[in-house]
Each structure stands twice: as C-alpha cells, then as structure tokens.
Design a protein around this motif. Structure first.
Motif, PDB file in Angstrom:
ATOM      1  N   ILE A 143       0.857  -1.275   0.069  1.00  0.00           N
ATOM      2  CA  ILE A 143       0.040   0.196  -0.065  1.00  0.00           C
ATOM      3  C   ILE A 143       0.836   1.154   0.196  1.00  0.00           C
ATOM      4  O   ILE A 143       0.672   2.320  -0.733  1.00  0.00           O
ATOM      5  N   THR A 144       2.045   1.162   0.997  1.00  0.00           N
ATOM      6  CA  THR A 144       2.809   2.219   0.855  1.00  0.00           C
ATOM      7  C   THR A 144       3.469   2.770  -0.512  1.00  0.00           C
ATOM      8  O   THR A 144       3.588   3.691  -0.888  1.00  0.00           O
ATOM      9  N   ARG A 145       3.897   1.369  -1.156  1.00  0.00           N
ATOM     10  CA  ARG A 145       4.580   1.803  -2.156  1.00  0.00           C
ATOM     11  C   ARG A 145       3.885   2.280  -3.409  1.00  0.00           C
ATOM     12  O   ARG A 145       4.324   2.926  -4.200  1.00  0.00           O
ATOM     13  N   ARG A 146       2.570   1.848  -3.308  1.00  0.00           N
ATOM     14  CA  ARG A 146       1.633   2.231  -4.464  1.00  0.00           C
ATOM     15  C   ARG A 146       0.771   3.611  -3.980  1.00  0.00           C
ATOM     16  O   ARG A 146      -0.019   3.844  -5.058  1.00  0.00           O
ATOM     17  N   TYR A 147       0.805   3.818  -2.899  1.00  0.00           N
ATOM     18  CA  TYR A 147       0.119   5.147  -2.586  1.00  0.00           C
ATOM     19  C   TYR A 147      -0.098   6.276  -3.381  1.00  0.00           C
ATOM     20  O   TYR A 147      -1.163   6.827  -3.846  1.00  0.00           O
ATOM     21  N   PRO A 148       1.036   6.983  -3.813  1.00  0.00           N
ATOM     22  CA  PRO A 148       1.056   8.100  -4.686  1.00  0.00           C
ATOM     23  C   PRO A 148       0.271   7.874  -5.925  1.00  0.00           C
ATOM     24  O   PRO A 148      -0.001   8.915  -6.405  1.00  0.00           O
ATOM     25  N   GLN A 149       0.159   6.685  -6.787  1.00  0.00           N
ATOM     26  CA  GLN A 149      -0.586   6.352  -7.788  1.00  0.00           C
ATOM     27  C   GLN A 149      -2.096   6.174  -7.412  1.00  0.00           C
ATOM     28  O   GLN A 149      -2.655   6.021  -8.466  1.00  0.00           O
ATOM     29  N   LEU A 150      -2.385   5.949  -6.276  1.00  0.00           N
ATOM     30  CA  LEU A 150      -3.865   5.608  -6.010  1.00  0.00           C
ATOM     31  C   LEU A 150      -4.931   6.906  -6.205  1.00  0.00           C
ATOM     32  O   LEU A 150      -4.220   7.912  -6.330  1.00  0.00           O
ATOM     33  N   SER A 151      -5.966   6.564  -6.399  1.00  0.00           N
ATOM     34  CA  SER A 151      -7.195   7.627  -6.625  1.00  0.00           C
ATOM     35  C   SER A 151      -7.326   8.414  -5.148  1.00  0.00           C
ATOM     36  O   SER A 151      -6.755   7.820  -4.061  1.00  0.00           O
ATOM     37  N   VAL A 152      -7.928   9.618  -5.008  1.00  0.00           N
ATOM     38  CA  VAL A 152      -7.918  10.346  -3.809  1.00  0.00           C
ATOM     39  C   VAL A 152      -8.880   9.338  -2.943  1.00  0.00           C
ATOM     40  O   VAL A 152      -8.420   9.395  -1.785  1.00  0.00           O
ATOM     41  N   ARG A 153      -9.923   8.620  -3.422  1.00  0.00           N
ATOM     42  CA  ARG A 153     -10.923   7.821  -2.421  1.00  0.00           C
ATOM     43  C   ARG A 153      -9.905   6.640  -2.015  1.00  0.00           C
ATOM     44  O   ARG A 153     -10.233   6.203  -0.833  1.00  0.00           O
ATOM     45  N   TYR A 154      -9.324   6.062  -2.923  1.00  0.00           N
ATOM     46  CA  TYR A 154      -8.303   4.745  -2.355  1.00  0.00           C
ATOM     47  C   TYR A 154      -7.227   5.446  -1.385  1.00  0.00           C
ATOM     48  O   TYR A 154      -6.761   4.541  -0.483  1.00  0.00           O
ATOM     49  N   GLN A 155      -6.732   6.534  -1.637  1.00  0.00           N
ATOM     50  CA  GLN A 155      -5.556   7.058  -0.532  1.00  0.00           C
ATOM     51  C   GLN A 155      -6.144   7.325   0.814  1.00  0.00           C
ATOM     52  O   GLN A 155      -5.739   7.081   1.648  1.00  0.00           O
ATOM     53  N   GLN A 156      -7.587   7.840   0.779  1.00  0.00           N
ATOM     54  CA  GLN A 156      -8.193   7.922   1.863  1.00  0.00           C
ATOM     55  C   GLN A 156      -8.654   6.599   2.663  1.00  0.00           C
ATOM     56  O   GLN A 156      -8.332   6.565   3.863  1.00  0.00           O
ATOM     57  N   ALA A 157      -8.899   5.600   1.867  1.00  0.00           N
ATOM     58  CA  ALA A 157      -9.036   4.086   2.404  1.00  0.00           C
ATOM     59  C   ALA A 157      -7.544   3.830   2.766  1.00  0.00           C
ATOM     60  O   ALA A 157      -7.543   3.152   3.989  1.00  0.00           O
ATOM     61  N   ALA A 158      -6.535   3.973   2.268  1.00  0.00           N
ATOM     62  CA  ALA A 158      -5.357   3.394   2.537  1.00  0.00           C
ATOM     63  C   ALA A 158      -4.802   4.021   3.960  1.00  0.00           C
ATOM     64  O   ALA A 158      -4.424   3.265   4.771  1.00  0.00           O
TER      65      ALA A 158
END
Length: 311
Positions: A26-41
C-alpha cells in the motif's frame, strides 16, 4: 488435509500473506492511488485493529466512504474482496497492542459514567483522544530512533527546522528547545516566501527537521526532497508511513491521527518534540538529569561568570 495445512494453503494463495507485506505494498503504490483509495489506505494502515475486528459497514462508516469502495480497494491489491484482506489483518492480532480507536473506546467507557454535555463535554472528548494519541506515541516511538536523532543533532553544524500550517507551533517549540541547548538553529519560516531560498544554504554536515501533517504543506515537502537529494539527513515528524515525508527520512516519527475530527490535536507532536530535546540534552549532559536552562537561569549564570572575570 489438516487444519494447519488448510491455513497454509489459503495463505499461499493470498497476494500478501501477512500484514507487513500488505502495508509495504500500500505504501509503495500510495502516490498512484486515486483520492478515494488514498483515503481508504490512510484509514486501513493507521487503524489495523479496527479493520480486523469490525464489519465492512462499520469500517466504511468510520473512514467516510461506501463499503463498495473498500471492496474495490481490496481487489486492487489482488484480494477477492475486503473480507479476504481483512483476514490478513486478523492474523496480526495475536501479537498486536491495542490500536488507537480501541484505546479511545476503552477510555470513553471508563469516563461514560461521568459523561458531560455541552462545552465541557467537548473538552472531555478532546482529552480522551489526546490520552489515546499519547499512548499510541509511547508504543510507536523507539529508543533507537530517539538516540539516532540525538546523535544527528549533536553532530550537526546547523539544524534547520521547517513546519507550516498547524505544524508551525511544533517547529517553533523545537527551535526554542534546541537553541536553549546551545545548538545553532535556523527556522525556515514562510515569512516573505524565503524558506526555499534559505534552505538552499543547507550543507551535508547540517540536519533538517521537517514536520508535516495532512494536508501536507507543499513547501515543506519540497524542502525535504531537496535536502535528501543533497544528502542532508532529514528527521521527519509526520502522521503516517504514507506521508510524502516518509520516503526520504533518515529518521521517521509517525503520529497516527483520526481521519475526521474538529481539530487534530498537537499534544502528541509537542510531547515528541520535548522527547527529542531531552534525548539530545542527555547526550550533551552525560552527568545528572538532562534539563534545559530557563532564560533567567542563563542570565544569572552569565552574570556570575562576568563577576568572576572582573574579580
């Protein structure tokens, strides 16, 4: 097939068989996630016990999104759905300490018999959350990190500090404490827009303390990135492993926060700042209890030294 063999078979079929692997991905991919997925992360990585123990509807309500978002989030990381990802978090509980939300629930339960309404009730709620955050801080900060920070600050020719928005009070406190420990300190404040230009004066024998919480001040992140590019050690104080400060930190301190609250508290960051100063004082003052002189004590000591020189 035995139960152990079944568990091993299930684990081998998972994209990430343990909690640490999930968080790393999750940390590795966090910058590429959508805003909603970042909120979930952010919620999932900061509240693993809640994710493990509560229903998808309860978790979704607490992080402010529809349960279907959590299902799709889990699927984006290779799981069949949220329940399969949740199973990985559940295996962590055997050795896990109480999480932030569990601490809040326990404290609220203890104080419910004296529950207050109105303005005093707001105070009670804030105090409960501060206590929980401080307990979490005690469990997350290691002696090794404090010692490493103290060593960096002792060796530094100049200590630069940057923190803006609600991080600014922490930056100001650190400047005061470290200055009183006779360190050469420069605060990279935002006045006049000169912080980036001042930061360009940092050299390899200096240290940067960077402080940023959501929503991360862009100038602070840029200064920290630039320091790392120039091989200047960065001590980062932030809220998560997913913070943009985390990737380049020589020493990383994380203080988890609630996703939603009226005003996020500074109690834990203030305590951490004092702890960093005490760790440095202990290195600089190897005998006796570490302490910081008051302005009055310093003036009195200086006056005594002047009198001795005259005599």
């Amino acid at each position: 097939m035995s139960k152990n063999e079944k568990r091993e078979s299930v684990a081998s079929s998972l994209p990430h068989a343990n909690y640490e692997q999930v968080v790393d991905e999750i940390t590795r991919r966090y910058p590429q996630l959508s805003v909603r997925y970042q909120q979930a992360a952010r919620y999932i990585t900061q509240n693993p016990n809640t994710v493990a123990l509560e229903s998808i509807n309860a978790v979704a309500a607490k992080c402010g999104m529809h349960p279907s978002v959590l299902v799709r989030f889990a699927q984006a990381f290779g799981y069949s759905g949220f329940k399969q990802m949740q199973g990985v978090f559940q295996t962590r509980l055997a050795t896990a300490a109480p999480g932030y939300n569990e601490r809040i629930t326990a404290l609220e339960s203890d104080l419910r018999k004296n529950e207050q309404k109105g303005s005093h009730g707001f105070l009670q709620s804030l105090v409960i959350r501060d206590i929980a955050t401080l307990q979490e801080l005690l469990g997350s900060v290691t002696e090794a990190d404090l010692d490493s920070t103290a060593a960096l600050l002792k060796q530094a020719e100049t200590i630069y500090i940057v923190g803006q928005l609600r991080s600014e009070p922490i930056a100001l406190l650190l400047r005061y404490l470290l200055t009183m420990l006779n360190r050469r300190v420069i605060l990279l404040d935002s006045a006049g827009g000169l912080a980036p230009q001042m930061a360009n004066n940092m050299r390899k024998n200096d240290v940067l303390i960077a402080i940023a919480f959501r929503h991360y001040a862009k100038e602070v992140i840029a200064i920290a990135d630039n320091a790392n590019s120039n091989r200047i050690p960065v001590v980062a104080i932030t809220d998560s492993l997913l913070s943009p400060l985390a990737k380049n930190a020589s020493v990383l301190f994380t203080i988890p926060e609630e996703e939603y609250s009226f005003s996020r508290s500074l109690a834990a960051p203030v305590c951490l700042a004092q702890s960093i100063a005490m760790a440095l004082a202990a290195v600089l003052q190897p005998t006796g209890s570490p302490r910081i002189e008051t302005i009055t004590e310093r003036e009195q000591r200086t006056e005594i030294q002047r009198k001795r020189k005259r005599d």
